[in-house]
Design an enzyme around this catalytic site. Structure first.
Site, short mmCIF file in Angstrom:
data_model
loop_
_atom_site.label_atom_id
_atom_site.label_comp_id
_atom_site.label_asym_id
_atom_site.label_seq_id
_atom_site.Cartn_x
_atom_site.Cartn_y
_atom_site.Cartn_z
N ASP A 36 0.82 -1.21 0.00
CA ASP A 36 0.00 0.00 0.00
C ASP A 36 0.86 1.27 0.00
OD1 ASP A 36 -2.29 1.50 0.04
OD2 ASP A 36 -2.74 1.18 2.16
N ASN A 38 1.25 3.42 -2.86
CA ASN A 38 1.82 3.82 -4.15
C ASN A 38 1.38 5.23 -4.53
OD1 ASN A 38 2.82 1.25 -4.27
ND2 ASN A 38 1.41 0.53 -5.84
N GLY A 39 0.08 5.49 -4.33
CA GLY A 39 -0.48 6.80 -4.71
C GLY A 39 0.13 7.92 -3.88
N HIS A 53 2.53 3.27 -8.91
CA HIS A 53 2.32 1.84 -9.16
C HIS A 53 3.52 1.25 -9.92
CE1 HIS A 53 -1.61 2.13 -7.53
NE2 HIS A 53 -2.14 2.81 -8.53
N SER A 81 -7.38 -5.90 -5.70
CA SER A 81 -8.48 -6.54 -4.97
C SER A 81 -9.75 -6.54 -5.82
CB SER A 81 -8.74 -5.80 -3.65
OG SER A 81 -9.43 -4.60 -3.91
N GLU A 83 -12.26 -5.17 -5.07
CA GLU A 83 -12.85 -3.82 -4.91
C GLU A 83 -12.09 -2.76 -5.74
OE1 GLU A 83 -12.32 -5.91 -2.16
OE2 GLU A 83 -14.44 -6.43 -2.39
N ASN A 84 -10.89 -3.09 -6.19
CA ASN A 84 -10.09 -2.09 -6.90
C ASN A 84 -10.66 -1.70 -8.28
OD1 ASN A 84 -6.88 -3.22 -5.57
ND2 ASN A 84 -8.14 -1.50 -4.92
N ILE A 211 -7.04 -4.80 7.21
CA ILE A 211 -6.80 -6.06 6.50
C ILE A 211 -7.32 -5.97 5.06
CG2 ILE A 211 -7.36 -8.55 6.47
CD1 ILE A 211 -5.36 -7.73 8.68
N SER A 212 -8.31 -5.09 4.83
CA SER A 212 -8.81 -4.82 3.47
C SER A 212 -9.19 -6.08 2.67
CB SER A 212 -7.79 -3.99 2.69
OG SER A 212 -7.56 -2.78 3.34
C1 FPP Z 1 -2.19 0.24 -3.20
O1 FPP Z 1 -1.68 1.53 -3.19
C2 FPP Z 1 -1.64 -0.48 -4.33
C3 FPP Z 1 -2.35 -1.07 -5.31
C4 FPP Z 1 -3.82 -1.11 -5.34
C5 FPP Z 1 -1.69 -1.71 -6.44
C6 FPP Z 1 -0.47 -2.49 -6.11
C7 FPP Z 1 0.20 -2.89 -7.34
C8 FPP Z 1 1.53 -2.91 -7.51
C9 FPP Z 1 2.49 -2.58 -6.45
C10 FPP Z 1 2.11 -3.32 -8.80
C11 FPP Z 1 1.53 -4.59 -9.32
C12 FPP Z 1 2.44 -5.26 -10.20
C13 FPP Z 1 2.39 -6.56 -10.53
C14 FPP Z 1 3.50 -7.12 -11.26
C15 FPP Z 1 1.26 -7.42 -10.19
P1 FPP Z 1 -2.67 2.77 -3.38
O2 FPP Z 1 -2.76 3.06 -4.83
O3 FPP Z 1 -3.97 2.45 -2.74
O4 FPP Z 1 -1.90 3.89 -2.63
P2 FPP Z 1 -2.55 5.09 -1.81
O5 FPP Z 1 -3.31 4.47 -0.66
O6 FPP Z 1 -1.36 5.85 -1.34
O7 FPP Z 1 -3.42 5.85 -2.77
#
Ligand code: FPP
EC number: 2.5.1.-
Length: 256
Positions: A36, A38-39, A53, A81, A83-84, A211-212
């Protein structure tokens, strides 16, 4: 900041000594990670969310290697997920391209290292190009005997559990199964994790304490490790820190 700089410049030797501090007889068999932040990482660098990401994908390589080096048997990564799908279309499309990109770069090295690539989730909803890449990787590595790299992709624990209930209910309806024959072991045979041990350690990055909808049955006795570090910034040293934390826990599984 000081800590970040230290990590940035950690030499190979420092990394090896950090790993050496870990007791090799208490390495978790199965580590599951909610990747978690990335954003928020992207935002903090003035970048669009998708750059987060993409950078998170690079962390996958780093942590897969680190886990393999330590002797972890299963590494499950929550990549998408059920939900994503609610996210903006462009972001979903980008996320669906990442398995393909990752595997086109990394599959051969994973294969050479005897890693088994697997997907845990509902394949039927994935775009054709994502499914093709994942299935090709599963097929290519299916005879490998090393670490399982298990991507939770379009995975949701509630859906997984409901499907298990439905399958068992259908068997009861036809008379193949008696309700009193439903045991934990039988139920687990209906879960997507049927061939895997339960996670010993769950790591969630980014400071969220949830746990999401991730492996809710399987995490019953897992040790939980939360860190404020965003996934793209999560290093091998952070991973070792989590393992070290795990090694200091006393696991009692409800006993004394
Ligand atoms: C949550 O961070 C992350 C995700 C929903 C995506 C995770 C995916 C990757 C790390 C790459 C996947 C790559 C492969 C090869 C399967 P968020 O976007 O919810 O972050 P935030 O809460 O800060 O917005």
């Amino acid at each position: 900041m000081k800590r970040q700089l230290k990590n940035l410049f950690a030499s190979k030797q420092q990394k090896e000594s950090a790993a050496a501090e870990l007791s090799s007889d208490k390495i978790p068999q199965h580590v599951a990670i909610i990747m978690d932040g990335n954003g928020r990482w992207a935002k903090s660098h003035g970048l669009p969310r998708i750059a987060g990401h993409h950078s998170g994908m690079k962390t996958i390589k780093r942590i897969t290697k680190a886990a393999d080096r330590l002797g972890v048997k299963v590494l499950t990564l929550y990549a998408f997920s059920t939900e994503n799908w609610k996210r903006p279309k462009e972001e979903v499309e980008f996320l669906m391209k990442l398995p393909q990109e990752f595997l086109s770069i990394e599959l051969e090295e994973l294969h050479e290292n005897n890693v088994q690539v697997r997907m845990m989730g509902y394949k039927e909803d994935l775009p054709e190009h994502t499914l093709r890449a994942v299935e090709a990787a599963e097929e290519r590595t299916k005879h490998n005997t090393g670490m399982v790299l298990n991507f939770a992709l379009n995975y949701g624990s509630r859906k997984e559990m409901l499907n298990a209930f439905k399958e068992m209910a259908a068997a009861v309806q036809t008379g193949e199964l008696q309700p009193d024959q439903i045991t934990e072991e039988l139920y687990e045979q209906h879960l997507l994790t049927r061939t895997l041990p339960d996670p010993d350690l769950l790591i969630r990055t980014s400071g969220e304490l949830r746990i999401s909808n991730f492996m809710m049955w399987q995490l019953a006795y897992s040790e939980l490790w939360f860190t404020d570090v965003f996934w793209p910034a999560f290093t091998e040293e952070h991973f070792h820190e989590a393992i070290r934390g795990y090694q200091q826990r006393a696991r009692r599984f409800g006993g004394l």
